[in-house]
Write a protein that holds these residues in place. Structure first.
Motif, short mmCIF file in Angstrom:
data_model
loop_
_atom_site.label_atom_id
_atom_site.label_comp_id
_atom_site.label_asym_id
_atom_site.label_seq_id
_atom_site.Cartn_x
_atom_site.Cartn_y
_atom_site.Cartn_z
N VAL A 1 0.94 -1.19 0.16
CA VAL A 1 0.23 0.02 0.04
C VAL A 1 0.83 1.35 -0.03
N VAL A 2 2.22 1.34 0.49
CA VAL A 2 3.03 2.35 0.59
C VAL A 2 3.50 2.34 -0.93
N ASP A 3 3.74 1.46 -1.56
CA ASP A 3 4.05 1.78 -3.13
C ASP A 3 2.87 2.48 -3.86
N ARG A 4 1.51 2.25 -3.59
CA ARG A 4 0.65 2.59 -4.27
C ARG A 4 0.31 4.16 -3.77
N ALA A 5 0.69 4.37 -2.34
CA ALA A 5 0.44 5.64 -2.09
C ALA A 5 1.41 6.54 -2.57
N THR A 6 2.67 6.25 -2.79
CA THR A 6 3.67 7.09 -3.54
C THR A 6 3.37 7.40 -5.00
N ASP A 7 2.42 6.58 -5.40
CA ASP A 7 2.08 6.96 -6.82
C ASP A 7 1.17 7.92 -6.76
#
Length: 286
Positions: free
Chosen positions: A71-77
């Motif tokens: 979910v952190v990877d998606r948030a960074t996007d």
């Protein structure tokens, strides 16, 4: 809504949970972004909220941590800055395990195993720091001792990794002894963060809950501090703690009150001091 409010500064929420499986997930990140938020530290939810039961082994902890990294990877996007994971073991797990029949020592060892796995993620560059602590409620001496041992294990890992540890502890304005334990393990106290802090704290760096009265105290002190919401992303607790829009709104309030220096302290200088991250260099200003 067309685009976000720009506040002219990086805006970091130091402690937020995201749960796309049952909560708002990336929608909460979108709210944070639209109000001017740029950077997030996302802490894994307690393991028993993610698993169908208590963690049995390192593999269970690994599954919990993988959900946060994803979910952190998606948030960074979504963000103009970026998000980072903070991984570890919620200190309340000790009570869950003891209530389930484990001795405090057995609970200690299982929680240490979880910290060991979290440290692997930091070593691999997949997480920024660790989470540990001790219960914020009354427990037996044996459970208290077990919890302190887990926390010191986190300090030892963090010293080796040169990373920060976020702590969930009892409410206090003086945790000097805990900071001294970190230093005894080789970890500088500037790498120790007290989550859910008041505006003033001796020992660790306070991650201040973003209420105006607490922030006023922190701003007036002129010492390193961070800002957080502890957004829990739990539909069963919709009014719990603070929403994802809160930190950007409080940054606007601090700027309106003339606390430009405090904003820079909380969102540029202290993240660099504690986590060795550059919130300005990681900000896309275009």
């Amino acid at each position: 809504m067309e685009h976000m409010e720009r506040l002219g500064t990086p805006v970091l929420d130091d402690h937020m949970h995201l749960d796309p499986a049952v909560g708002r997930g990336i929608d909460a990140v979108e709210d944070f972004h639209r109000l001017g938020g740029t950077h997030l530290l996302v802490v894994n939810k307690p393991s028993w909220h993610v698993l169908d039961g208590l963690p049995d082994d390192e593999g269970d902890f690994r599954r919990v941590f993988e959900t946060t990294v994803d979910v952190v990877d998606r948030a960074t996007d979504v963000l103009d800055g970026r998000a980072w994971p903070i991984l570890g073991v919620h200190p309340g797990l000790v009570s869950q395990l003891v209530d389930d029949g484990y001795s405090p020592e057995e609970a200690r060892d299982r929680m240490r195993a979880g910290i060991d796995v979290a440290a692997e993620f930091v070593a691999d560059g997949r997480a920024l720091g660790l989470k540990s602590g001790r219960p914020h409620y009354d427990v037996t001496d044996a459970v208290w001792d077990a919890s302190n041992a887990v926390m010191r294990s986190a300090f030892a890992h963090a010293a080796t990794l040169d990373c920060a540890v976020q702590l969930h502890t009892e409410g206090s304005d003086d945790l000097t002894e805990v900071a001294e334990w970190a230093e005894a393990e080789g970890l500088d106290r500037t790498r120790v963060v007290k989550h859910y802090a008041l505006g003033e704290l001796a020992g660790p760096v306070p991650s201040v809950m973003s209420e105006t009265d607490r922030l006023q105290v922190a701003a007036d002190r002129g010492e390193p501090f961070l800002m957080e919401t502890d957004f829990v992303d739990d539909p069963d607790r919709p009014g719990a703690v603070m929403g994802p829009k809160t930190v950007p709104r409080r940054v606007r309030w601090l700027l309106d009150e003339g606390h430009d220096d405090a904003v820079r302290t909380a969102h540029v200088e202290t993240p660099k001091l504690v986590y060795d991250v550059d919130t300005e260099a990681t900000l896309d200003r275009e």
